[in-house]
Design a protein around this motif. Structure first.
Motif, PDB file in Angstrom:
ATOM      1  N   HIS A   1       0.825  -1.209   0.000  1.00 12.64           N
ATOM      2  CA  HIS A   1       0.000   0.000   0.000  1.00 12.64           C
ATOM      3  C   HIS A   1       0.864   1.265   0.000  1.00 12.64           C
ATOM      4  CE1 HIS A   1      -2.909  -2.987   1.420  1.00 12.64           C
ATOM      5  NE2 HIS A   1      -2.051  -3.269   2.378  1.00 12.64           N
ATOM      6  N   ASP A   2       2.157   1.121  -0.273  1.00 15.01           N
ATOM      7  CA  ASP A   2       3.059   2.253  -0.089  1.00 15.01           C
ATOM      8  C   ASP A   2       3.489   2.928  -1.384  1.00 15.01           C
ATOM      9  OD1 ASP A   2       4.360  -0.039  -0.828  1.00 15.01           O
ATOM     10  OD2 ASP A   2       6.186   0.372   0.321  1.00 15.01           O
ATOM     11  N   LEU A   3       3.007   2.473  -2.542  1.00 17.22           N
ATOM     12  CA  LEU A   3       3.387   3.087  -3.812  1.00 17.22           C
ATOM     13  C   LEU A   3       2.311   4.061  -4.272  1.00 17.22           C
ATOM     14  CD1 LEU A   3       4.884   0.115  -5.878  1.00 17.22           C
ATOM     15  CD2 LEU A   3       6.049   1.715  -4.354  1.00 17.22           C
ATOM     16  N   SER A   4       2.759   5.145  -4.869  1.00 20.47           N
ATOM     17  CA  SER A   4       1.817   6.099  -5.438  1.00 20.47           C
ATOM     18  C   SER A   4       1.242   5.547  -6.739  1.00 20.47           C
ATOM     19  CB  SER A   4       2.526   7.421  -5.712  1.00 20.47           C
ATOM     20  OG  SER A   4       3.479   7.257  -6.757  1.00 20.47           O
ATOM     21  N   THR A   5       0.217   6.221  -7.238  1.00 18.06           N
ATOM     22  CA  THR A   5      -0.378   5.808  -8.513  1.00 18.06           C
ATOM     23  C   THR A   5       0.657   5.846  -9.627  1.00 18.06           C
ATOM     24  OG1 THR A   5      -2.528   6.664  -7.826  1.00 18.06           O
ATOM     25  CG2 THR A   5      -2.200   6.305 -10.179  1.00 18.06           C
ATOM     26  N   ALA A   6       1.474   6.908  -9.669  1.00 13.67           N
ATOM     27  CA  ALA A   6       2.496   7.028 -10.711  1.00 13.67           C
ATOM     28  C   ALA A   6       3.520   5.898 -10.605  1.00 13.67           C
ATOM     29  CB  ALA A   6       3.191   8.382 -10.606  1.00 13.67           C
ATOM     30  N   GLN A   7       3.906   5.538  -9.400  1.00  9.75           N
ATOM     31  CA  GLN A   7       4.876   4.448  -9.220  1.00  9.75           C
ATOM     32  C   GLN A   7       4.295   3.116  -9.658  1.00  9.75           C
ATOM     33  OE1 GLN A   7       5.580   5.315  -5.018  1.00  9.75           O
ATOM     34  NE2 GLN A   7       7.744   5.786  -5.466  1.00  9.75           N
ATOM     35  N   ILE A   8       3.021   2.885  -9.359  1.00  7.61           N
ATOM     36  CA  ILE A   8       2.379   1.642  -9.789  1.00  7.61           C
ATOM     37  C   ILE A   8       2.291   1.590 -11.308  1.00  7.61           C
ATOM     38  CG2 ILE A   8       0.177   0.381  -9.825  1.00  7.61           C
ATOM     39  CD1 ILE A   8      -0.190   1.169  -6.902  1.00  7.61           C
ATOM     40  N   GLU A   9       1.942   2.705 -11.922  1.00  9.58           N
ATOM     41  CA  GLU A   9       1.872   2.723 -13.380  1.00  9.58           C
ATOM     42  C   GLU A   9       3.238   2.481 -14.004  1.00  9.58           C
ATOM     43  OE1 GLU A   9       0.031   6.481 -14.203  1.00  9.58           O
ATOM     44  OE2 GLU A   9      -1.996   5.638 -14.057  1.00  9.58           O
ATOM     45  N   GLN A  10       4.289   3.052 -13.411  1.00  3.98           N
ATOM     46  CA  GLN A  10       5.640   2.814 -13.898  1.00  3.98           C
ATOM     47  C   GLN A  10       6.028   1.350 -13.741  1.00  3.98           C
ATOM     48  OE1 GLN A  10       8.640   5.161 -11.948  1.00  3.98           O
ATOM     49  NE2 GLN A  10      10.236   4.631 -13.430  1.00  3.98           N
ATOM     50  N   LEU A  11       5.689   0.761 -12.607  1.00  5.52           N
ATOM     51  CA  LEU A  11       5.982  -0.652 -12.380  1.00  5.52           C
ATOM     52  C   LEU A  11       5.239  -1.527 -13.375  1.00  5.52           C
ATOM     53  CD1 LEU A  11       7.275  -2.874 -10.640  1.00  5.52           C
ATOM     54  CD2 LEU A  11       5.280  -2.742  -9.126  1.00  5.52           C
ATOM     55  N   SER A  12       4.004  -1.184 -13.675  1.00  7.59           N
ATOM     56  CA  SER A  12       3.217  -1.998 -14.599  1.00  7.59           C
ATOM     57  C   SER A  12       3.836  -1.988 -15.991  1.00  7.59           C
ATOM     58  CB  SER A  12       1.773  -1.498 -14.655  1.00  7.59           C
ATOM     59  OG  SER A  12       1.688  -0.260 -15.335  1.00  7.59           O
ATOM     60  N   GLN A  13       4.418  -0.867 -16.396  1.00  6.10           N
ATOM     61  CA  GLN A  13       5.081  -0.812 -17.691  1.00  6.10           C
ATOM     62  C   GLN A  13       6.392  -1.600 -17.673  1.00  6.10           C
ATOM     63  OE1 GLN A  13       3.590   0.448 -20.340  1.00  6.10           O
ATOM     64  NE2 GLN A  13       1.869   0.998 -19.001  1.00  6.10           N
ATOM     65  N   THR A  14       7.076  -1.582 -16.547  1.00  6.72           N
ATOM     66  CA  THR A  14       8.346  -2.303 -16.429  1.00  6.72           C
ATOM     67  C   THR A  14       8.153  -3.807 -16.580  1.00  6.72           C
ATOM     68  OG1 THR A  14       9.222  -0.618 -14.939  1.00  6.72           O
ATOM     69  CG2 THR A  14      10.323  -2.758 -14.925  1.00  6.72           C
ATOM     70  N   VAL A  15       7.095  -4.333 -15.968  1.00  5.41           N
ATOM     71  CA  VAL A  15       6.866  -5.780 -16.026  1.00  5.41           C
ATOM     72  C   VAL A  15       6.047  -6.181 -17.238  1.00  5.41           C
ATOM     73  CG1 VAL A  15       7.039  -6.008 -13.539  1.00  5.41           C
ATOM     74  CG2 VAL A  15       4.779  -5.663 -14.566  1.00  5.41           C
ATOM     75  N   GLY A  16       5.644  -5.205 -18.043  1.00  3.95           N
ATOM     76  CA  GLY A  16       4.933  -5.522 -19.272  1.00  3.95           C
ATOM     77  C   GLY A  16       3.508  -5.950 -19.075  1.00  3.95           C
ATOM     78  N   SER A  17       2.894  -5.580 -17.960  1.00  8.99           N
ATOM     79  CA  SER A  17       1.515  -5.983 -17.716  1.00  8.99           C
ATOM     80  C   SER A  17       0.673  -4.781 -17.299  1.00  8.99           C
ATOM     81  CB  SER A  17       1.460  -7.055 -16.627  1.00  8.99           C
ATOM     82  OG  SER A  17       2.031  -6.566 -15.434  1.00  8.99           O
ATOM     83  N   GLY A  18       0.952  -3.659 -17.930  1.00  7.96           N
ATOM     84  CA  GLY A  18       0.256  -2.439 -17.563  1.00  7.96           C
ATOM     85  C   GLY A  18      -1.241  -2.548 -17.759  1.00  7.96           C
ATOM     86  N   GLU A  19      -1.982  -2.031 -16.830  1.00  2.00           N
ATOM     87  CA  GLU A  19      -3.428  -2.000 -16.947  1.00  2.00           C
ATOM     88  C   GLU A  19      -3.801  -0.698 -17.646  1.00  2.00           C
ATOM     89  OE1 GLU A  19      -5.337  -2.841 -13.260  1.00  2.00           O
ATOM     90  OE2 GLU A  19      -4.327  -4.764 -13.031  1.00  2.00           O
ATOM     91  N   LYS A  20      -4.539  -0.819 -18.715  1.00  3.86           N
ATOM     92  CA  LYS A  20      -4.683   0.272 -19.669  1.00  3.86           C
ATOM     93  C   LYS A  20      -5.643   1.360 -19.218  1.00  3.86           C
ATOM     94  CE  LYS A  20      -4.120  -3.207 -23.283  1.00  3.86           C
ATOM     95  NZ  LYS A  20      -4.759  -3.863 -24.442  1.00  3.86           N
ATOM     96  N   TYR A  21      -6.485   1.082 -18.247  1.00  2.00           N
ATOM     97  CA  TYR A  21      -7.605   1.978 -17.994  1.00  2.00           C
ATOM     98  C   TYR A  21      -7.459   2.761 -16.692  1.00  2.00           C
ATOM     99  CZ  TYR A  21      -9.282  -0.953 -21.737  1.00  2.00           C
ATOM    100  OH  TYR A  21      -9.381  -1.634 -22.914  1.00  2.00           O
ATOM    101  N   HIS A  22      -6.237   2.910 -16.217  1.00  4.53           N
ATOM    102  CA  HIS A  22      -5.941   3.804 -15.108  1.00  4.53           C
ATOM    103  C   HIS A  22      -6.721   3.436 -13.846  1.00  4.53           C
ATOM    104  CE1 HIS A  22      -3.654   7.254 -13.923  1.00  4.53           C
ATOM    105  NE2 HIS A  22      -4.693   7.812 -13.346  1.00  4.53           N
ATOM    106  N   VAL A  23      -6.791   2.138 -13.565  1.00  3.83           N
ATOM    107  CA  VAL A  23      -7.242   1.712 -12.242  1.00  3.83           C
ATOM    108  C   VAL A  23      -5.995   1.606 -11.380  1.00  3.83           C
ATOM    109  CG1 VAL A  23      -8.198  -0.210 -10.936  1.00  3.83           C
ATOM    110  CG2 VAL A  23      -9.331   0.590 -12.999  1.00  3.83           C
ATOM    111  N   TYR A  24      -6.113   2.016 -10.123  1.00  2.00           N
ATOM    112  CA  TYR A  24      -4.937   2.307  -9.342  1.00  2.00           C
ATOM    113  C   TYR A  24      -4.431   1.081  -8.580  1.00  2.00           C
ATOM    114  CZ  TYR A  24      -6.600   6.911 -10.548  1.00  2.00           C
ATOM    115  OH  TYR A  24      -7.020   8.014 -11.247  1.00  2.00           O
ATOM    116  N   GLY A  25      -4.191   0.015  -9.296  1.00  2.24           N
ATOM    117  CA  GLY A  25      -3.659  -1.194  -8.679  1.00  2.24           C
ATOM    118  C   GLY A  25      -2.965  -2.062  -9.701  1.00  2.24           C
ATOM    119  N   LEU A  26      -2.237  -3.035  -9.197  1.00  2.59           N
ATOM    120  CA  LEU A  26      -1.492  -3.949 -10.063  1.00  2.59           C
ATOM    121  C   LEU A  26      -1.287  -5.265  -9.334  1.00  2.59           C
ATOM    122  CD1 LEU A  26       0.326  -4.472 -12.621  1.00  2.59           C
ATOM    123  CD2 LEU A  26       2.238  -3.607 -11.243  1.00  2.59           C
TER     124      LEU A  26
END
Length: 241
Positions: free
Chosen positions: A65-90
């Motif tokens: 629960h310690d990552l910001s929305t921007a950090q989660i989005e960055q992580l999702s792109q790094t692992v190649g499993s980004g969620e396209k619709y800007h829901v704030y989880g991964l």
């Protein structure tokens, strides 16, 4: 040389040869130990059997629960499993597959040729990590937090269901494999190392398509809940996205 001495030398030679075989089998089989496993048997049409162990491990999900929305989005792109619709989880999963096998063999008299077969096989299919991230933008217990968490838990459940489904697929595929060399249908090879390499290639040829199918099935099932409709429905639950 007396007959007694001759037979003693032959006996010592054979004892050394079979002792080397036993040592090699022991060192190879040591790779098969160390984890609790489901035991079974492989059988072929000739009635030969080989032991098989299935090791299936699923890590418990770890929630972050310690990552910001921007950090989660960055992580999702790094692992190649980004969620396209800007829901704030991964949901991020890491799994691996390994096989270990023990072989035995017999040497052809007066020929540099060996009959080689599988005696024990272990298949290890495991989830090493299962991480769930929910944006720190929303306090725990808030509507937005709970909606995001519920969505990510759907991803976790899909991982679990597909993982369980493919345990049976792996067992059934190996049980029906016609080309796995057991003692009644051994490989004929010119060296032990060449035989082990061919066994490894045979096992990969049997299991690699199953693991490829697992990956594609997992991707398809996860995509079913990552749709514009599902995300719109989530947004409508709460007011402060």
């Amino acid at each position: 040389m007396s007959n007694k001495l001759f037979f003693m030398l032959v006996g010592l030679t054979l004892a050394s040869f079979f002792g080397w075989m036993a040592y090699d089998a022991w060192t190879t089989s040591s790779e098969l130990k160390g984890d609790a496993a489901h035991q079974g048997l492989l059988m072929d049409s000739g009635g030969s059997m080989a032991g098989i162990q299935y090791v299936f491990r699923m890590s418990d999900p770890q929630y972050h629960h310690d990552l910001s929305t921007a950090q989660i989005e960055q992580l999702s792109q790094t692992v190649g499993s980004g969620e396209k619709y800007h829901v704030y989880g991964l949901t991020q999963a890491d799994y691996e597959t390994e096989t270990h096998y023990q072989v035995n063999w017999s040497k052809k008299w007066f020929r540099e040729e060996y009959s080689l077969w599988v005696e024990n096989l272990r298949v290890d299919f495991s989830y090493n990590t299962l991480n769930v991230y929910v944006s720190s933008a929303y306090p725990e217990g808030s509507c937005e937090y709970q909606a995001t968490l519920e969505h990510e838990n759907q991803h976790v459940e899909i991982h679990k269901q597909i993982f369980i489904r493919f345990q049976k697929v792996i067992r059934d595929t190996l049980g029906a494999a016609p080309n796995l060399p057991l003692s009644s249908n051994p490989l004929l090879v010119t060296s032990i190392e060449d035989g082990k390499k061919k066994v490894g290639e045979t096992i990969s040829g049997i299991l690699d398509p199953v693991f490829d199918q697992f990956k594609s099935t997992l991707t398809e099932e996860q995509a079913k809940i990552d749709t514009p409709e599902s995300y719109n429905e989530l947004r409508q639950r709460c007011q402060h996205w």
